[in-house]
Motif scaffolding. Structure first.
Motif, PDB file in Angstrom:
ATOM      1  N   ARG A 120      47.583  39.308  33.407  1.00 20.73           N
ATOM      2  CA  ARG A 120      47.355  39.803  32.050  1.00 20.73           C
ATOM      3  C   ARG A 120      45.855  40.040  31.902  1.00 20.73           C
ATOM      4  O   ARG A 120      45.082  39.100  31.838  1.00 20.73           O
ATOM      5  N   ARG A 121      45.498  41.307  31.906  1.00 21.85           N
ATOM      6  CA  ARG A 121      44.089  41.727  31.887  1.00 21.85           C
ATOM      7  C   ARG A 121      43.327  40.993  30.782  1.00 21.85           C
ATOM      8  O   ARG A 121      43.724  40.983  29.626  1.00 21.85           O
ATOM      9  N   GLY A 122      42.230  40.356  31.184  1.00 25.70           N
ATOM     10  CA  GLY A 122      41.380  39.653  30.232  1.00 25.70           C
ATOM     11  C   GLY A 122      41.906  38.310  29.777  1.00 25.70           C
ATOM     12  O   GLY A 122      41.273  37.637  28.969  1.00 25.70           O
ATOM     13  N   ALA A 169      41.737  37.571  36.100  1.00 28.40           N
ATOM     14  CA  ALA A 169      41.990  38.446  34.963  1.00 28.40           C
ATOM     15  C   ALA A 169      40.786  39.262  34.521  1.00 28.40           C
ATOM     16  O   ALA A 169      40.916  40.149  33.690  1.00 28.40           O
ATOM     17  N   GLU A 170      39.605  38.955  35.070  1.00 27.86           N
ATOM     18  CA  GLU A 170      38.400  39.658  34.655  1.00 27.86           C
ATOM     19  C   GLU A 170      37.501  39.924  35.864  1.00 27.86           C
ATOM     20  O   GLU A 170      37.572  39.212  36.863  1.00 27.86           O
ATOM     21  N   LYS A 171      36.681  40.933  35.754  1.00 28.47           N
ATOM     22  CA  LYS A 171      35.638  41.277  36.715  1.00 28.47           C
ATOM     23  C   LYS A 171      36.107  41.170  38.167  1.00 28.47           C
ATOM     24  O   LYS A 171      37.029  41.853  38.584  1.00 28.47           O
ATOM     25  N   GLU A 172      35.468  40.309  38.947  1.00 28.47           N
ATOM     26  CA  GLU A 172      35.799  40.180  40.369  1.00 28.47           C
ATOM     27  C   GLU A 172      37.244  39.716  40.556  1.00 28.47           C
ATOM     28  O   GLU A 172      37.921  40.129  41.500  1.00 28.47           O
ATOM     29  N   GLY A 173      37.719  38.876  39.669  1.00 29.04           N
ATOM     30  CA  GLY A 173      39.107  38.416  39.752  1.00 29.04           C
ATOM     31  C   GLY A 173      40.099  39.558  39.669  1.00 29.04           C
ATOM     32  O   GLY A 173      41.097  39.584  40.394  1.00 29.04           O
ATOM     33  N   PRO A 230      50.839  42.954  40.035  1.00 32.96           N
ATOM     34  CA  PRO A 230      50.989  43.742  38.812  1.00 32.96           C
ATOM     35  C   PRO A 230      49.968  43.302  37.762  1.00 32.96           C
ATOM     36  O   PRO A 230      49.819  42.112  37.492  1.00 32.96           O
ATOM     37  N   ILE A 231      49.259  44.275  37.174  1.00 31.62           N
ATOM     38  CA  ILE A 231      48.207  44.007  36.196  1.00 31.62           C
ATOM     39  C   ILE A 231      48.485  44.841  34.946  1.00 31.62           C
ATOM     40  O   ILE A 231      48.737  46.043  35.051  1.00 31.62           O
TER      41      ILE A 231
END
Length: 93
Positions: free
Chosen positions: A65-67, A17-21, A31-32
């Motif tokens: 889910r971003r973040g 959900a973050e950075k490299e992920g 889907p993001i």
């Protein structure tokens, strides 16, 4: 949502959900959500509903889910765990 099937199981985790992920999730074509939202707010619910409307189940079973993390939707516990096992090699260590 007009889905052809209804999932019976949801699995949630805090990876991809973050950075490299997020970059990995993009490479996997998952889907993001477009925006990072505060969990359980009306904006958060709307972001999730937009994902579900744009990427129908069962064609799509993993949603980022971003973040925040991921949601896996499945027809059974076994199917959800299999999706999780497919994702696990991509988790940040």
């Amino acid at each position: 949502f007009g889905w052809s099937e209804r999932p019976l199981v949801t699995l949630h985790g805090h990876a991809l959900a973050e950075k490299e992920g997020l970059r990995i999730a993009e490479q996997l074509e998952l889907p993001i959500s477009h925006d990072e939202t505060l969990f359980s707010t009306p904006e958060d619910v709307e972001a999730l509903m937009t994902l579900f409307k744009s990427f129908p189940y069962p064609q799509h079973k993993v949603f980022i889910r971003r973040g925040h993390g991921f949601l896996i939707l499945a027809e059974s516990v076994e199917a959800a765990v299999q999706e999780l096992k497919n994702l696990e090699p991509h988790f940040e260590k």
